[in-house]
Scaffold this active site. Sequence first.
Site, PDB file in Angstrom:
ATOM      1  N   GLY A  29     122.939 -58.198  36.307  1.00  0.00           N
ATOM      2  CA  GLY A  29     122.064 -57.273  35.619  1.00  0.00           C
ATOM      3  C   GLY A  29     122.794 -55.959  35.412  1.00  0.00           C
ATOM      4  O   GLY A  29     123.881 -55.744  35.947  1.00  0.00           O
ATOM      5  N   TYR A  30     122.166 -55.071  34.648  1.00  0.00           N
ATOM      6  CA  TYR A  30     122.799 -53.803  34.298  1.00  0.00           C
ATOM      7  C   TYR A  30     121.915 -52.632  34.696  1.00  0.00           C
ATOM      8  O   TYR A  30     120.765 -52.540  34.270  1.00  0.00           O
ATOM      9  CB  TYR A  30     123.087 -53.757  32.792  1.00  0.00           C
ATOM     10  CG  TYR A  30     124.202 -54.697  32.425  1.00  0.00           C
ATOM     11  CD1 TYR A  30     125.515 -54.247  32.379  1.00  0.00           C
ATOM     12  CD2 TYR A  30     123.955 -56.040  32.191  1.00  0.00           C
ATOM     13  CE1 TYR A  30     126.557 -55.115  32.082  1.00  0.00           C
ATOM     14  CE2 TYR A  30     124.985 -56.920  31.899  1.00  0.00           C
ATOM     15  CZ  TYR A  30     126.280 -56.451  31.848  1.00  0.00           C
ATOM     16  OH  TYR A  30     127.301 -57.314  31.567  1.00  0.00           O
ATOM     17  N   ILE A  31     122.483 -51.747  35.502  1.00  0.00           N
ATOM     18  CA  ILE A  31     121.817 -50.498  35.848  1.00  0.00           C
ATOM     19  C   ILE A  31     121.898 -49.560  34.651  1.00  0.00           C
ATOM     20  O   ILE A  31     120.965 -48.836  34.336  1.00  0.00           O
ATOM     21  CB  ILE A  31     122.448 -49.871  37.103  1.00  0.00           C
ATOM     22  CG1 ILE A  31     122.162 -50.774  38.322  1.00  0.00           C
ATOM     23  CG2 ILE A  31     121.924 -48.460  37.338  1.00  0.00           C
ATOM     24  CD1 ILE A  31     122.889 -50.370  39.579  1.00  0.00           C
ATOM     25  N   GLU A  83     118.043 -52.806  34.398  1.00  0.00           N
ATOM     26  CA  GLU A  83     117.255 -52.839  33.175  1.00  0.00           C
ATOM     27  C   GLU A  83     116.665 -54.234  32.995  1.00  0.00           C
ATOM     28  O   GLU A  83     117.168 -55.201  33.574  1.00  0.00           O
ATOM     29  CB  GLU A  83     118.165 -52.501  31.983  1.00  0.00           C
ATOM     30  CG  GLU A  83     118.768 -51.119  32.053  1.00  0.00           C
ATOM     31  CD  GLU A  83     119.824 -50.875  30.982  1.00  0.00           C
ATOM     32  OE1 GLU A  83     120.151 -51.800  30.217  1.00  0.00           O
ATOM     33  OE2 GLU A  83     120.328 -49.745  30.916  1.00  0.00           O
TER      34      GLU A  83
END
Length: 168
Positions: A29-31, A83
């Site tokens: 996942g992407y912060i 996100e």
Amino acid sequence: MSQEIERKFLVRGDSYKAMAYGKKRIKQGYICSERGRTVRVRIQNGEGYLTIKGPSDVAGMSRYEWEHPLSLQEAEELMKLCEPGMIDKTRYLVRCGTHVFEVDEFYGDNEGLVVAEVELGSEDEPFDRPSFLGEEVTGQIKYYNSFLMKSPYCKWSENLPENCQNKG
């Protein structure tokens, strides 16, 4: 600082599976997934990683990359900050000549997409091409994992309807 230099290709067929000497399941996942800077959390084979990537050069072949190992617990906690959207894939490792190709087979809303990457020491370094390599897509943003998280392969108009049955 570490510089990542890689080229990316679409994959034809599934011969890479028989050629692979290893594979691992990856969820990430992407912060932060802004263009030019990404902060990624990855879990693979029970281990966690935090990776920061900078903007790509004009050709999309080279960019700054920093990676730090995390405990599985730390990675799971950071995943809660990510996100919406998650990348889920199996990565196959295939040797060809003196290089290793990482072939990613995607799942979920990116099902049907298979891409191969090769890391190089310089942008003009020659490399042997395995038979499964298709069109080169180096620098095409829509094939970046951070973009696939926001705009999955299944939602691309050129992939409708056969790749997107029951995807909504």
